[in-house]
Each structure stands twice: as C-alpha cells, then as structure tokens.
Design a protein around this motif. Structure first.
Motif, mmCIF file in Angstrom:
data_model
loop_
_atom_site.group_PDB
_atom_site.id
_atom_site.type_symbol
_atom_site.label_atom_id
_atom_site.label_comp_id
_atom_site.label_asym_id
_atom_site.label_seq_id
_atom_site.Cartn_x
_atom_site.Cartn_y
_atom_site.Cartn_z
ATOM 1 N N ILE A 3 0.832 -1.205 0.000
ATOM 2 C CA ILE A 3 0.000 0.000 0.000
ATOM 3 C C ILE A 3 0.869 1.258 0.000
ATOM 4 C CG2 ILE A 3 -1.646 1.337 1.370
ATOM 5 C CD1 ILE A 3 -2.929 -1.285 2.206
ATOM 6 N N TRP A 4 1.961 1.244 0.773
ATOM 7 C CA TRP A 4 2.803 2.455 0.854
ATOM 8 C C TRP A 4 3.389 2.807 -0.509
ATOM 9 C CZ3 TRP A 4 7.898 2.682 -0.534
ATOM 10 C CH2 TRP A 4 8.626 1.496 -0.590
ATOM 11 N N LYS A 5 3.716 1.778 -1.295
ATOM 12 C CA LYS A 5 4.315 2.033 -2.612
ATOM 13 C C LYS A 5 3.258 2.569 -3.576
ATOM 14 C CE LYS A 5 7.805 -0.415 -3.821
ATOM 15 N NZ LYS A 5 8.743 -1.476 -4.264
ATOM 16 N N ARG A 6 2.038 2.020 -3.515
ATOM 17 C CA ARG A 6 0.963 2.523 -4.378
ATOM 18 C C ARG A 6 0.627 3.968 -4.020
ATOM 19 N NH1 ARG A 6 -4.456 -0.897 -4.541
ATOM 20 N NH2 ARG A 6 -4.568 -0.122 -2.397
ATOM 21 N N ASN A 7 0.547 4.261 -2.720
ATOM 22 C CA ASN A 7 0.317 5.643 -2.289
ATOM 23 C C ASN A 7 1.420 6.572 -2.786
ATOM 24 O OD1 ASN A 7 -1.990 4.896 -0.928
ATOM 25 N ND2 ASN A 7 -1.068 4.925 1.108
ATOM 26 N N LEU A 8 2.658 6.068 -2.753
ATOM 27 C CA LEU A 8 3.800 6.875 -3.188
ATOM 28 C C LEU A 8 3.695 7.234 -4.667
ATOM 29 C CD1 LEU A 8 6.594 8.116 -2.644
ATOM 30 C CD2 LEU A 8 7.598 5.863 -3.118
ATOM 31 N N ILE A 9 3.313 6.278 -5.490
ATOM 32 C CA ILE A 9 3.200 6.519 -6.937
ATOM 33 C C ILE A 9 2.137 7.581 -7.219
ATOM 34 C CG2 ILE A 9 2.515 5.496 -9.147
ATOM 35 C CD1 ILE A 9 3.763 2.857 -8.106
ATOM 36 N N VAL A 10 0.967 7.428 -6.585
ATOM 37 C CA VAL A 10 -0.130 8.372 -6.817
ATOM 38 C C VAL A 10 0.241 9.763 -6.298
ATOM 39 C CG1 VAL A 10 -2.545 8.908 -6.307
ATOM 40 C CG2 VAL A 10 -1.864 6.545 -6.740
ATOM 41 N N CYS A 11 0.825 9.810 -5.099
ATOM 42 C CA CYS A 11 1.205 11.098 -4.520
ATOM 43 C C CYS A 11 2.311 11.765 -5.336
ATOM 44 C CB CYS A 11 1.650 10.917 -3.066
ATOM 45 S SG CYS A 11 0.287 10.667 -1.908
ATOM 46 N N THR A 127 4.348 4.861 5.874
ATOM 47 C CA THR A 127 5.460 4.063 5.368
ATOM 48 C C THR A 127 6.280 3.544 6.543
ATOM 49 O OG1 THR A 127 5.556 5.465 3.403
ATOM 50 C CG2 THR A 127 7.443 4.044 3.813
ATOM 51 N N ASP A 128 6.687 2.265 6.482
ATOM 52 C CA ASP A 128 7.473 1.697 7.565
ATOM 53 C C ASP A 128 8.856 2.337 7.618
ATOM 54 O OD1 ASP A 128 9.434 -0.209 5.929
ATOM 55 O OD2 ASP A 128 7.414 -0.443 5.100
ATOM 56 N N ALA A 135 11.166 6.440 0.401
ATOM 57 C CA ALA A 135 9.849 6.963 0.036
ATOM 58 C C ALA A 135 9.831 8.487 0.048
ATOM 59 C CB ALA A 135 8.782 6.409 0.983
ATOM 60 N N LEU A 136 10.352 9.095 1.113
ATOM 61 C CA LEU A 136 10.351 10.551 1.204
ATOM 62 C C LEU A 136 11.337 11.169 0.219
ATOM 63 C CD1 LEU A 136 10.049 10.936 5.071
ATOM 64 C CD2 LEU A 136 8.330 11.574 3.370
#
Length: 401
Positions: A3-11, A127-128, A135-136
């Motif tokens: 989920i964190w990676k999908r959120n990252l792509i969209v954001c 994100t873990d 991620a950031l």
C-alpha cells in the motif's frame, strides 16, 4: 504491490503536477498579462511579480492550517480538496478577463493549496521505518522537480498550444490527480476529536525544538538557493551567449537542469540515508551544493552553466528527503501534519525570498554575486548543521550502540 508504494506513486504524480501548476506561469505571465490588456512594459513587470509571488506568500500562511486539518480529518481528504480545488482555479485562469481577476485567482490558488503537505504527511506516517528514506526521497523529487521544471513545461505548452491552453492542460492533469487519489490512495486513519491546541502548546509538545528549527531554516535556505537564479537567469544567459536566438529556451532548460538531476538522484540518496544516517547525507549535500555555486559565477558559456546546475541538482537531492526524514523521526505522530505544514511554509517563503534575493543582488552588485552570496548562505548553513545536527546525532548513535 504494498500500500505504501501505491500511495507513493499516486502522490508523486499529484505533487509533480501541483508543483508544475504553482510555477509554470513564470515564463508565460508577462505574455498573458499583455494579452489581458496591459501594454506598458513597467506595468507588465509589476503585475507579473505580484501574480507570481502572491501564490507562494499565501501558501506559506495556509500550509500549516491545512497541515493541522490533515492531522484532524485525515490526509486523503486534504489531497482530494487541494487537487480538485487547484484544477478548478487554474482552469478558471484561462478565462480571466483582466489582470485583476488573474491575480485574484492566483491568490485563491495559494489559499487552497496543501497537496504537498498532505502527501508528505501521508507518506511519512503510512510508510514503515525501513523504507521511509527512500519513500520521502522519491516524493521530494515530485515537488522540487515539478517546481523547477514547471517554467520550461509552461513555455513549451505556450509555444506549441497557445497561452490559454497552459492553464487548461495543467487543470486537466490536476483533475487526473484528483481521480487517481480518490481511487487508489489508501489511508489508515482514526479521527480523534481532541481540542485544537494553540501554536504555543504544539511547540511545547515538540521534543527536539533546536533540531526542528534547524530543519525549517535548512529547507528555507535550500529553496532560496534553488530559486535565487530565477530572476536573473535570462539576463545571465544573454550575457554568456553570442547568439541571441533561443535565449528563453536555453534559460528555461538551464533553470530546469537542477530539477531533472533532483529527480534522478533523490531516491538513491534517500536509500543511502536509510543506510548510513540522514545527518551524514545532509551535511555532505549542503557543503557540496555550497561549493558548486561558486564556479557558476565564472562560467564562459551557457552550457557550462547548465552542466553546473545539473550537478547542483544532484547535491540538492540529498537535502529535502533528509529534512523530511529527520522531521518525521523527531516529531510526535499526532503533530506530524502541522510540523510538515510549517516546513512547507518555509519552502514557499524560500521560493519567494530566493526570487527577491536574486533580483536585488543582481541589481546592486551584479549577476555573478548572486551565485557567490547563495554559496555563502549554504556553507554557513552547513556549519550550523554540523554543530547542531551532525555532532548531536552522532553522539546519540554512539550511545545506542
């Protein structure tokens, strides 16, 4: 896909488009203002400065407000509000009937912004720890890359499709960001109906006050450094170039070179900070960026300047993710949105301050001094970071070993 990676792509897509939407007016504002009926050269310059700068000043005021709202109501609602609101407002700019309507819409754009603040808070909190630097770091490329590439993108759209379509195309991209956010971003958020804390009470709850202030100042100086060249780049390119054709295009590419380098390097430097420590990457990146500004004052042609701006982007890529990772580590979770909101305000003020600094220094002392003074600011900041961040976190690392 996690989920964190999908959120990252969209954001990332939304923040990139948002950054473009904030900055793409720089090369087209004078032309559009003239099209709206202002023909005096001095008045065009005056209105262009007001229309460009007012968005960032108002954004700096409202960013902490939206950051608090993100902590209270969730980050996804703030993403939807900002992306849809900006899509509508920027689309309306294409229908402006006079310069005062345009300035009013730019002011409203500053009020409703907050996409970057909500995105950064969402990724930081969802994100873990093992992937937070990566991620950031990746996310930071969207905001800085969009802001730095925006003027070039705006110029290319204007040349290929016409002035008004700059606004309509950007609006359409923001609408896509709204739809993808609505469909694909997932957030685990539990609303807590707590009393709204005043700013003084929030500040008292922050455990690492000195580090937090250092991060705000560092982010401010970074954005000042990246944008100090914006008002003087065309003048400098004209001075360096022996061919008067394509000056605007070369200037846009030179300014955007650091944005492209940032996009390439930031994820890698984010991963490196996860491995060796965020404070080490931050210190080296600050010192390197300060040094690389010096030869920019002594180049003999535009291509040398473009190459140095690209190298600058590689070093600056280590700063924004480092600031964000460190803020996340030292900030209590319930206050993350508000603190990131203040950090984003520092960035918006840095964009405005950098533009003012570059123009004033060039007018009083000469174009070359813009690079030298900006270098001095970065190197002084590096010394402060060494004593206030690097040595402090190194001691903490040794104590935990």
């Amino acid at each position: 896909m996690p989920i964190w990676k999908r959120n990252l792509i969209v954001c990332w897509f939304g923040m990139f488009v948002s950054g473009v939407g904030m900055s793409m007016l720089a090369p087209v504002l004078p032309l559009y203002i003239k099209q709206l009926g202002v023909h005096d050269t001095g008045s065009i310059a005056q209105y262009s400065g007001i229309a460009f700068g007012i968005t960032y000043i108002i954004s700096a005021i409202f960013s902490p407000i939206w950051g608090h709202a993100a902590d209270k109501f969730g980050r996804k609602p703030m993403l939807l509000r900002a992306s849809l609101g900006m899509a509508i407002v920027i689309g309306c700019m294409g229908f402006a009937t006079n310069v005062h309507v345009l300035i009013g819409l730019r002011l409203l754009q500053g009020v409703i912004t907050g996409y970057a603040t909500a995105c950064t808070t969402l990724i930081a909190t969802q994100t873990d720890k093992e992937h937070s630097g990566y991620a950031l770091g990746t996310l930071s490329t969207a905001s800085i890359g969009g802001s730095l590439l925006g003027p070039s993108i705006g110029g290319f759209i204007e040349e290929g499709f016409g002035l008004q379509n700059v606004f309509f195309i950007t609006s359409g991209l923001l609408l896509i960001a709204f739809l993808t956010t609505a469909l694909f971003v997932k957030e685990s958020f539990t609303r807590e109906d707590k009393k709204v804390l005043p700013l003084k009470a929030v500040w008292q709850l922050i455990p690492e006050k000195s580090l937090t202030i250092t991060m705000f100042v560092t982010f401010f100086i970074l954005t000042v450094a990246l944008y100090s060249v914006e008002p003087i780049i065309t003048v400098y390119i004209t001075h360096l170039s022996h061919d008067s054709s394509h000056i605007a295009l070369i200037a846009g590419l030179t300014f955007s070179a650091s944005g492209l380098a940032n996009i390439i390097a930031a994820p890698k430097l984010g991963k490196l900070s996860d491995r060796i420590g965020v404070h080490k990457v931050m210190l080296v990146a600050l010192a390197a960026a300060g040094i690389i500004f010096i030869p920019q004052a002594f180049v003999s042609n535009p291509w040398q300047l473009m190459g140095l701006r690209f190298i600058l982007g590689l070093t600056a890529a280590g700063l924004t993710p480092s600031v964000n990772v460190l803020i996340k580590k030292i900030t209590p979770a319930p206050l993350t949105g508000r603190v990131f909101g203040f950090a984003m305000s520092a960035g918006y003020l840095g964009v405005f301050g950098g533009s003012i600094l570059g123009g004033q220094v060039a007018a009083w002392f000469g174009v070359q001094y813009v690079f030298l003074i900006t270098s001095a600011l970065l190197l002084l900041n590096a010394v402060w970071v060494y004593f206030n961040v690097y040595k402090k976190l190194n001691r903490q690392e040794k104590l935990t070993m």
